[in-house]
Design an enzyme around this catalytic site. Structure first.
Site, mmCIF file in Angstrom:
data_model
loop_
_atom_site.group_PDB
_atom_site.id
_atom_site.type_symbol
_atom_site.label_atom_id
_atom_site.label_comp_id
_atom_site.label_asym_id
_atom_site.label_seq_id
_atom_site.Cartn_x
_atom_site.Cartn_y
_atom_site.Cartn_z
ATOM 1 N N CYS A 2 23.567 52.109 61.915
ATOM 2 C CA CYS A 2 23.415 52.732 60.604
ATOM 3 C C CYS A 2 21.945 52.828 60.223
ATOM 4 O O CYS A 2 21.112 52.073 60.712
ATOM 5 C CB CYS A 2 24.132 51.897 59.565
ATOM 6 S SG CYS A 2 25.819 51.524 60.015
ATOM 7 N N ARG A 27 20.435 57.530 63.862
ATOM 8 C CA ARG A 27 20.956 56.168 64.004
ATOM 9 C C ARG A 27 22.464 56.104 63.756
ATOM 10 O O ARG A 27 23.131 55.159 64.165
ATOM 11 C CB ARG A 27 20.266 55.234 63.018
ATOM 12 C CG ARG A 27 18.782 55.128 63.223
ATOM 13 C CD ARG A 27 18.183 54.236 62.174
ATOM 14 N NE ARG A 27 18.572 52.858 62.351
ATOM 15 C CZ ARG A 27 17.928 51.988 63.098
ATOM 16 N NH1 ARG A 27 16.843 52.345 63.720
ATOM 17 N NH2 ARG A 27 18.351 50.747 63.213
ATOM 18 N N TRP A 76 27.264 54.603 61.045
ATOM 19 C CA TRP A 76 27.880 54.691 62.361
ATOM 20 C C TRP A 76 29.005 53.666 62.332
ATOM 21 O O TRP A 76 28.752 52.464 62.299
ATOM 22 C CB TRP A 76 26.855 54.346 63.427
ATOM 23 C CG TRP A 76 27.319 54.529 64.839
ATOM 24 C CD1 TRP A 76 27.303 55.679 65.567
ATOM 25 C CD2 TRP A 76 27.826 53.521 65.718
ATOM 26 N NE1 TRP A 76 27.783 55.437 66.835
ATOM 27 C CE2 TRP A 76 28.114 54.132 66.945
ATOM 28 C CE3 TRP A 76 28.085 52.153 65.576
ATOM 29 C CZ2 TRP A 76 28.628 53.430 68.034
ATOM 30 C CZ3 TRP A 76 28.610 51.448 66.657
ATOM 31 C CH2 TRP A 76 28.864 52.094 67.867
ATOM 32 N N ASN A 102 23.625 47.391 57.367
ATOM 33 C CA ASN A 102 23.647 47.766 58.779
ATOM 34 C C ASN A 102 23.888 46.483 59.563
ATOM 35 O O ASN A 102 23.172 45.504 59.363
ATOM 36 C CB ASN A 102 22.288 48.389 59.152
ATOM 37 C CG ASN A 102 22.146 48.626 60.638
ATOM 38 O OD1 ASN A 102 23.136 48.680 61.367
ATOM 39 N ND2 ASN A 102 20.909 48.772 61.097
ATOM 40 N N GLY A 103 24.891 46.469 60.422
ATOM 41 C CA GLY A 103 25.186 45.261 61.188
ATOM 42 C C GLY A 103 26.669 44.964 61.125
ATOM 43 O O GLY A 103 27.472 45.836 60.794
ATOM 44 N N GLU A 488 21.644 58.400 85.866
ATOM 45 C CA GLU A 488 21.067 58.893 84.617
ATOM 46 C C GLU A 488 21.501 60.346 84.345
ATOM 47 O O GLU A 488 21.801 60.707 83.208
ATOM 48 C CB GLU A 488 19.534 58.766 84.685
ATOM 49 C CG GLU A 488 18.773 59.336 83.517
ATOM 50 C CD GLU A 488 19.096 58.722 82.153
ATOM 51 O OE1 GLU A 488 19.819 57.704 82.096
ATOM 52 O OE2 GLU A 488 18.664 59.291 81.149
ATOM 53 N N LYS A 492 23.544 61.488 81.051
ATOM 54 C CA LYS A 492 23.061 62.551 80.148
ATOM 55 C C LYS A 492 24.174 63.546 79.883
ATOM 56 O O LYS A 492 24.405 63.948 78.764
ATOM 57 C CB LYS A 492 21.886 63.302 80.765
ATOM 58 C CG LYS A 492 20.457 62.965 80.568
ATOM 59 C CD LYS A 492 19.958 62.420 79.310
ATOM 60 C CE LYS A 492 20.509 61.094 78.979
ATOM 61 N NZ LYS A 492 19.746 59.984 78.681
ATOM 62 N N GLU A 495 27.062 62.044 77.751
ATOM 63 C CA GLU A 495 26.637 61.754 76.373
ATOM 64 C C GLU A 495 26.678 62.989 75.487
ATOM 65 O O GLU A 495 27.130 62.919 74.351
ATOM 66 C CB GLU A 495 25.181 61.239 76.359
ATOM 67 C CG GLU A 495 25.005 59.788 76.714
ATOM 68 C CD GLU A 495 23.543 59.370 76.704
ATOM 69 O OE1 GLU A 495 23.252 58.288 76.186
ATOM 70 O OE2 GLU A 495 22.672 60.116 77.215
ATOM 71 N N HIS A 511 33.819 56.357 100.153
ATOM 72 C CA HIS A 511 34.645 55.191 99.809
ATOM 73 C C HIS A 511 35.449 55.416 98.529
ATOM 74 O O HIS A 511 35.776 54.457 97.830
ATOM 75 C CB HIS A 511 33.765 53.948 99.673
ATOM 76 C CG HIS A 511 33.043 53.601 100.929
ATOM 77 N ND1 HIS A 511 33.694 53.200 102.069
ATOM 78 C CD2 HIS A 511 31.727 53.634 101.246
ATOM 79 C CE1 HIS A 511 32.807 52.975 103.036
ATOM 80 N NE2 HIS A 511 31.607 53.245 102.563
ATOM 81 N N LYS A 610 21.529 56.085 68.341
ATOM 82 C CA LYS A 610 20.290 55.955 69.103
ATOM 83 C C LYS A 610 19.922 54.492 69.284
ATOM 84 O O LYS A 610 19.392 54.093 70.303
ATOM 85 C CB LYS A 610 19.186 56.687 68.340
ATOM 86 C CG LYS A 610 17.834 56.606 69.003
ATOM 87 C CD LYS A 610 17.509 57.890 69.688
ATOM 88 C CE LYS A 610 16.362 57.802 70.639
ATOM 89 N NZ LYS A 610 16.717 58.146 71.998
HETATM 90 C C1 G6P Z 1 22.038 53.687 73.116
HETATM 91 C C2 G6P Z 1 21.345 55.029 73.235
HETATM 92 C C3 G6P Z 1 20.864 55.228 74.665
HETATM 93 C C4 G6P Z 1 19.972 54.087 75.077
HETATM 94 C C5 G6P Z 1 20.649 52.737 74.893
HETATM 95 C C6 G6P Z 1 19.667 51.594 75.048
HETATM 96 O O1 G6P Z 1 23.218 53.698 73.831
HETATM 97 O O2 G6P Z 1 22.234 56.071 72.849
HETATM 98 O O3 G6P Z 1 20.154 56.444 74.749
HETATM 99 O O4 G6P Z 1 19.602 54.237 76.415
HETATM 100 O O5 G6P Z 1 21.181 52.632 73.573
HETATM 101 O O6 G6P Z 1 18.722 51.681 74.024
HETATM 102 P P1 G6P Z 1 17.276 51.082 74.062
HETATM 103 O O7 G6P Z 1 16.685 51.469 72.730
HETATM 104 O O8 G6P Z 1 17.429 49.596 74.194
HETATM 105 O O9 G6P Z 1 16.559 51.675 75.193
#
Ligand code: G6P
Length: 615
Positions: A2, A27, A76, A102-103, A488, A492, A495, A511, A610
């Site tokens: 949040c 966020r 969130w 937030n938390g 990665e 991407k 996501e 496998h 994020k």
């Molecule tokens: C969330 C974000 C990702 C990020 C991950 C770790 O899941 O959506 O994009 O890689 O957190 O975040 P950090 O800020 O610790 O790299």
């Protein structure tokens, strides 16, 4: 998670709070709300985005305008679905106290039960609401108490994590804030103060900030500034920090999305990572943040890298780099697993935590555990002044600038670049001569220009994306340094486009994943010319003979692959250790285009946040 904003000063709070929420929307973005004090407490909240909130407020005749103190929240969801009633702020039963949080309040069921037994009525399904009722209940038992004391007293009952702001009609000139686990920053303007989960909403108003540490509270008042104490009521002197980024860095700058802007920023970002650190002619790397600990770092018996999400993928590349250049054994762990599996950590270990935000709850917990066990804990963070940056003994900033798009792009390549420089630094004098170091640095120095060349193929990548926008699944395969890139690339895509995608080491295909291959399964091969190139070609043949569609990332000049693959995206040749910095770029662009062609909101994908400040 949040996003929290607060304002107290002489300007119109509602407008400033809405603007601030917009900057924090990455966020969390399932609902938003604002409360202000203007004669009495006024609150407006609803499910949906900050823009929708702004429109509703406008349609309602801007009922919150005119106030000069207020708090705002973008959510969130953790407890309770995204809905009007679960949006923050939450308000006390008498309508005179408003709170944003937030938390996660872990013991909220017990507190809620007790409050209900006293006749308190709850209007939401959130854990957060217990806090405002608890404060009200404490305050009504102790009418002479200050708001600060009532909040403090409530926090004694609470287990879990919080960043919170509280306002009340009874103290119309102050905001009480507290932090445990979820970040909070106070911005100091001219006769006005800003409070926020991070500096993004603050930087356009002031560059002077104070970061609250865990376990601290502050009372921010209109006339007397702010006073910071611990939750145990011990006064704290705080250092005022200067923000190091500009407003323009968190705006879109002509790009349609933040994610696209951030992908295109990468050549500059990679130069920024190297700036002041790399001396090509002398074959020198200078990493100021770890200099004092370099001897101990070089003597470590093992490096453990802990991170989450994209940062974890960067960590995997770090494993290859450090083992190759410095010959120190490396383990890479998900921070969430590391923290709970009673890991063996000794004083000779170095634990490197990698985090873009510097606030990820699991990564922070891993850091604290490693520190407790006596390991040397080092951070690789992007957000300057973030909790992880402050709690690590030493570290290296990635200097990628603010990353706003939820799907991480430039932070990833910056992390990999930092890990490359770190691996060279650890290897120097141990396993590597100055001349070798010079060659590796030269190679790295040429990367930004090569990334630039890949970005020029954006239109071609868009055309390729058009063929696959309706695919239901994707497989990403790579070997060696390109294996984490495959992970990665798949991350991407899932996501931001919501297409199911998996990354695998190419050799593992036989496998299991090979059973999935048919004409409807696009397979992305990262087939650059390294020592496993021939083996990857065989894997491509295997996919083709099962009618799978092949998209290859290959090196310029590779004609053979053109005959095998349905589509090829060419990248400039480079040595294997720097290849991830190139091979990931087309994958970022491909995901971006597939997602936008599907009409997805790439900057704010559903269900994601994020900065994940809860477990
Ligand atoms: C969330 C974000 C990702 C990020 C991950 C770790 O899941 O959506 O994009 O890689 O957190 O975040 P950090 O800020 O610790 O790299």
């Amino acid at each position: 998670m949040c996003g929290i904003v607060g304002y107290i000063g002489h300007r119109d709070a509602a407008g400033l709070l809405l603007n601030g929420l917009r900057r924090l929307e990455y966020r969390g973005y399932d609902s938003a709300g604002i409360a202000v004090l203007n004669g009495g407490l006024k609150m407006f909240k609803q499910k949906g985005s900050v823009d929708e909130l702004r429109r509703s407020l406008h349609d309602a005749g801007n009922p919150l305008n005119g106030a000069t103190i207020g708090i705002g929240h973008t959510r969130w969801a953790t407890h309770g679905d995204p809905s009007d009633r679960n949006a923050h702020p939450h308000v006390s039963s008498d309508g005179r106290i408003a709170l944003i949080h937030n938390g996660i309040i872990e013991n909220y069921p017990a507190i809620k039960k007790e409050l209900i037994s006293k006749g308190v009525h709850f209007s939401s399904d959130t854990d957060s609401e217990v806090l405002v009722h608890l404060i009200e209940s404490i305050w009504s038992d102790n009418p002479g108490m200050a708001l600060e004391a009532a909040v403090r007293s409530a926090l004694y009952h609470v287990e879990g994590a919080y960043g919170l702001c509280v306002i009340s009609e009874r103290e119309p000139d102050s905001i009480v804030v507290a932090r445990k686990g979820s970040p909070l920053v106070i911005g100091i303007g001219e006769g006005e103060y800003y409070i926020a989960s991070d500096a993004a909403p603050i930087v356009e108003h002031t560059k002077k900030v104070v970061y609250l540490a865990d376990g601290e509270m502050a009372v921010v008042t209109r006339n007397d500034g702010f006073a910071i104490k611990t939750i145990e009521n011990i006064a704290r002197e705080k250092h005022v920090s200067e923000l190091e980024f500009e407003l323009a860095e968190i705006e879109k700058g002509g790009f349609e999305h933040f994610m696209l802007k951030e992908i295109f920023e990468q050549p500059k970002v990679l130069q920024d990572v190297m700036r002041g650190r790399v001396r090509l002619d002398e074959g020198q790397v200078r990493l100021g943040g770890i200099e004092d600990y370099l001897d101990r770092l070089k003597l470590s018996s093992r490096v453990i890298i802990c991170a989450c999400g994209t940062s974890w993928h960067a960590g995997l590349i770090g494993e290859y780099l450090i083992e190759e250049f410095a010959r120190i054994p490396v383990e890479v762990d998900y921070a969430s697993e590391f923290r709970y599996r009673n890991p063996v950590i000794t004083r000779d270990d170095v634990v490197i935590v990698i985090s873009q935000s510097g606030e990820t709850a699991d990564t922070l917990a891993a850091l604290r555990l490693a520190r407790e066990k006596g390991a040397l804990v080092m951070g690789i963070c992007n957000v300057v002044g973030s909790t992880i940056a402050r709690e690590t003994l030493c570290g290296i900033y990635t200097h990628a600038g603010p990353e706003v798009g939820v799907a991480s792009t430039k932070a990833f390549t910056a992390q990999v670049t930092v890990l490359y420089l770190l691996a060279l630094t650890l290897g120097k004098g141990r396993t590597m001569s100055r001349n070798e170091l010079k060659l590796y640095l030269k190679e790295l120095n040429g990367i930004p220009e090569k990334v630039e060349r890949i970005l020029k193929q954006n239109d071609l990548i868009l055309e390729i994306a058009k063929n696959y926008k309706d695919a239901g699944n994707f497989l990403y395969l790579g070997r060696g340094y390109n294996f984490p890139v495959a992970l990665e690339g798949a991350l991407k895509l899932k996501e931001i486009s919501y297409i199911h995608a998996e990354g695998y080491p190419a050799a593992e295909m036989k496998h299991g994943p090979i059973a999935l291959i048919d004409q409807d399964m696009p397979v992305i091969f990262i087939a650059t010319r390294d020592n496993s190139y021939a083996k990857v070609l065989s894997n491509i043949e295997e996919v083709r003979s099962r009618k799978g569609k092949v998209i290859a990332i290959a090196n310029h000049g590779d004609d053979e692959i053109g005959r095998l693959a349905d589509h090829v995206i060419y990248i400039p040749p480079a040595s294997a250790p720097v290849t991830p910095l190139l091979s990931v770029i087309p994958l970022q662009l491909l995901s971006y285009h597939i997602a936008t062609l599907r009409g997805c909101n790439v900057d704010r994908p559903r269900n994601l946040a994020k900065s994940v400040t809860v477990e």
